[in-house]
Scaffold this motif. Structure first.
Motif, mmCIF file in Angstrom:
data_model
loop_
_atom_site.group_PDB
_atom_site.id
_atom_site.type_symbol
_atom_site.label_atom_id
_atom_site.label_comp_id
_atom_site.label_asym_id
_atom_site.label_seq_id
_atom_site.Cartn_x
_atom_site.Cartn_y
_atom_site.Cartn_z
ATOM 1 N N SER A 1 -31.413 7.668 28.057
ATOM 2 C CA SER A 1 -30.250 6.780 28.018
ATOM 3 C C SER A 1 -29.046 7.305 28.792
ATOM 4 O O SER A 1 -28.176 6.532 29.191
ATOM 5 N N LYS A 2 -28.973 8.614 29.023
ATOM 6 C CA LYS A 2 -27.809 9.182 29.718
ATOM 7 C C LYS A 2 -28.015 9.311 31.226
ATOM 8 O O LYS A 2 -27.108 9.745 31.944
ATOM 9 N N LEU B 1 -33.683 -0.883 31.537
ATOM 10 C CA LEU B 1 -33.217 -0.285 30.279
ATOM 11 C C LEU B 1 -34.299 -0.175 29.199
ATOM 12 O O LEU B 1 -34.422 0.891 28.574
ATOM 13 N N GLN C 1 -35.617 3.934 27.774
ATOM 14 C CA GLN C 1 -34.700 4.154 26.650
ATOM 15 C C GLN C 1 -34.688 5.602 26.167
ATOM 16 O O GLN C 1 -33.730 6.026 25.512
ATOM 17 N N THR D 1 -28.557 8.385 35.236
ATOM 18 C CA THR D 1 -28.072 7.406 36.200
ATOM 19 C C THR D 1 -29.232 6.493 36.585
ATOM 20 O O THR D 1 -30.349 6.956 36.820
ATOM 21 N N SER E 1 -26.331 1.719 37.253
ATOM 22 C CA SER E 1 -25.703 1.930 35.958
ATOM 23 C C SER E 1 -25.374 3.411 35.846
ATOM 24 O O SER E 1 -26.276 4.253 35.871
ATOM 25 N N CYS E 2 -24.102 3.721 35.751
ATOM 26 C CA CYS E 2 -23.634 5.101 35.624
ATOM 27 C C CYS E 2 -22.795 5.204 34.350
ATOM 28 O O CYS E 2 -21.792 4.482 34.218
ATOM 29 N N GLU E 3 -23.241 6.065 33.450
ATOM 30 C CA GLU E 3 -22.573 6.230 32.163
ATOM 31 C C GLU E 3 -22.411 4.896 31.440
ATOM 32 O O GLU E 3 -21.396 4.616 30.815
ATOM 33 N N GLY E 4 -23.437 4.044 31.568
ATOM 34 C CA GLY E 4 -23.442 2.765 30.872
ATOM 35 C C GLY E 4 -22.693 1.645 31.560
ATOM 36 O O GLY E 4 -22.702 0.505 31.084
ATOM 37 N N ARG E 5 -22.034 1.934 32.690
ATOM 38 C CA ARG E 5 -21.290 0.906 33.411
ATOM 39 C C ARG E 5 -22.133 0.378 34.563
ATOM 40 O O ARG E 5 -22.578 1.146 35.425
#
Length: 258
Positions: A55-56, A48, A52, A58, A68-72
């Protein structure tokens, strides 16, 4: 088209940042509706801070063990408990340096001066805990090994575990994940029917590059051959200018396909 970038040694050359010239060129690719994916040996925690600007995108971390996909954030497959017990025994008996990643926290013993410290939790987002506190390890790095140790450890792990083993030529490290886990298998799990273009520079990029619609090796041709990638589609020097040249070449190809 999916465009997949390894990070360290491919688009970042100091372990801390990505040149703004490279960031700019990569962002231009998305203007034509091409999707960015970053696939790294780093866990998501350490990926991360360095990506940075994207940020969007995958993220595939831990050599495919976590995404991490869409922040999950989701673990794809942890190392089996039995295999982890064997690893802990080896670490204790041989007094090995290591980094063991869980979903977020980690356990480590790394000698001061090791280059990997630049990449280990640089933003202090997690906790460095004891070996026994990591219950579901996703990736293990054994560090600063002699050639003899690498041979001995590989024999034990191949006979007694089901781990995926990646030896980094010239780095004296071994990366370990659960059986069948690598960057390509996880990419295929996320996007099973989509072709992609891949950029990489290391042994852990082998499967990703071998299955790519177009493969771009950043580094010496001899390094690609040593990693088992005999004929990447393109090969550029392992520096900022080489990465820029590779991105520009792919941008031209994608433009020609419109």
């Amino acid at each position: 088209m999916k465009i997949v970038f390894d990070v360290d040694g491919t688009i970042s050359f100091d372990g801390k940042r990505i040149s703004q010239a490279i960031v700019y060129r990569i962002n231009r690719l998305t203007s034509n509706r091409h999707d960015l994916i970053f696939a790294s040996a780093r866990p998501i925690r350490d990926l991360l801070p360095i990506i940075q600007d994207f940020s969007k995108a995958t993220l595939i971390g831990g050599n495919g063990s976590i995404v991490s996909c869409e922040g999950r954030i989701k673990v794809i497959r942890p190392i089996r408990s039995r295999d982890y017990e064997i690893l802990k025994q080896l670490i204790k008996e041989m007094q090995l340096d290591y980094i063991i990643d869980g979903k977020w926290n980690y356990a480590s013993r790394v000698h001061q001066g090791s280059m990997i410290l630049n990449q280990l939790d640089p933003d202090r987002l997690a906790q460095n805990v004891g070996l026994e506190a990591i219950k579901r390890p996703i990736k293990v790095i054994l560090l600063n090994l002699s050639k003899q140790q690498i041979r001995e450890i590989a024999i034990v792990l191949e006979r007694q575990t089901e781990l995926s083993i990646i030896e980094h030529h010239g780095e004296n490290n071994i990366d370990l994940t659960a059986q069948g886990i690598n960057k390509f298998t996880t990419l295929q799990k996320l996007f099973p029917k989509e072709s992609y273009i891949a950029f990489g520079n290391d042994d852990n990029d082998r499967e990703l590059l071998l299955h790519a619609f177009k493969s771009v090796w950043i580094g010496k041709q001899s390094g690609a051959i040593q990693a088992g990638i005999l004929q990447p589609d393109y090969c550029y020097p392992g520096n900022i200018n080489g990465a820029l040249s590779g991105i520009d070449r792919i941008a031209k190809e994608l433009g020609a396909q419109k």
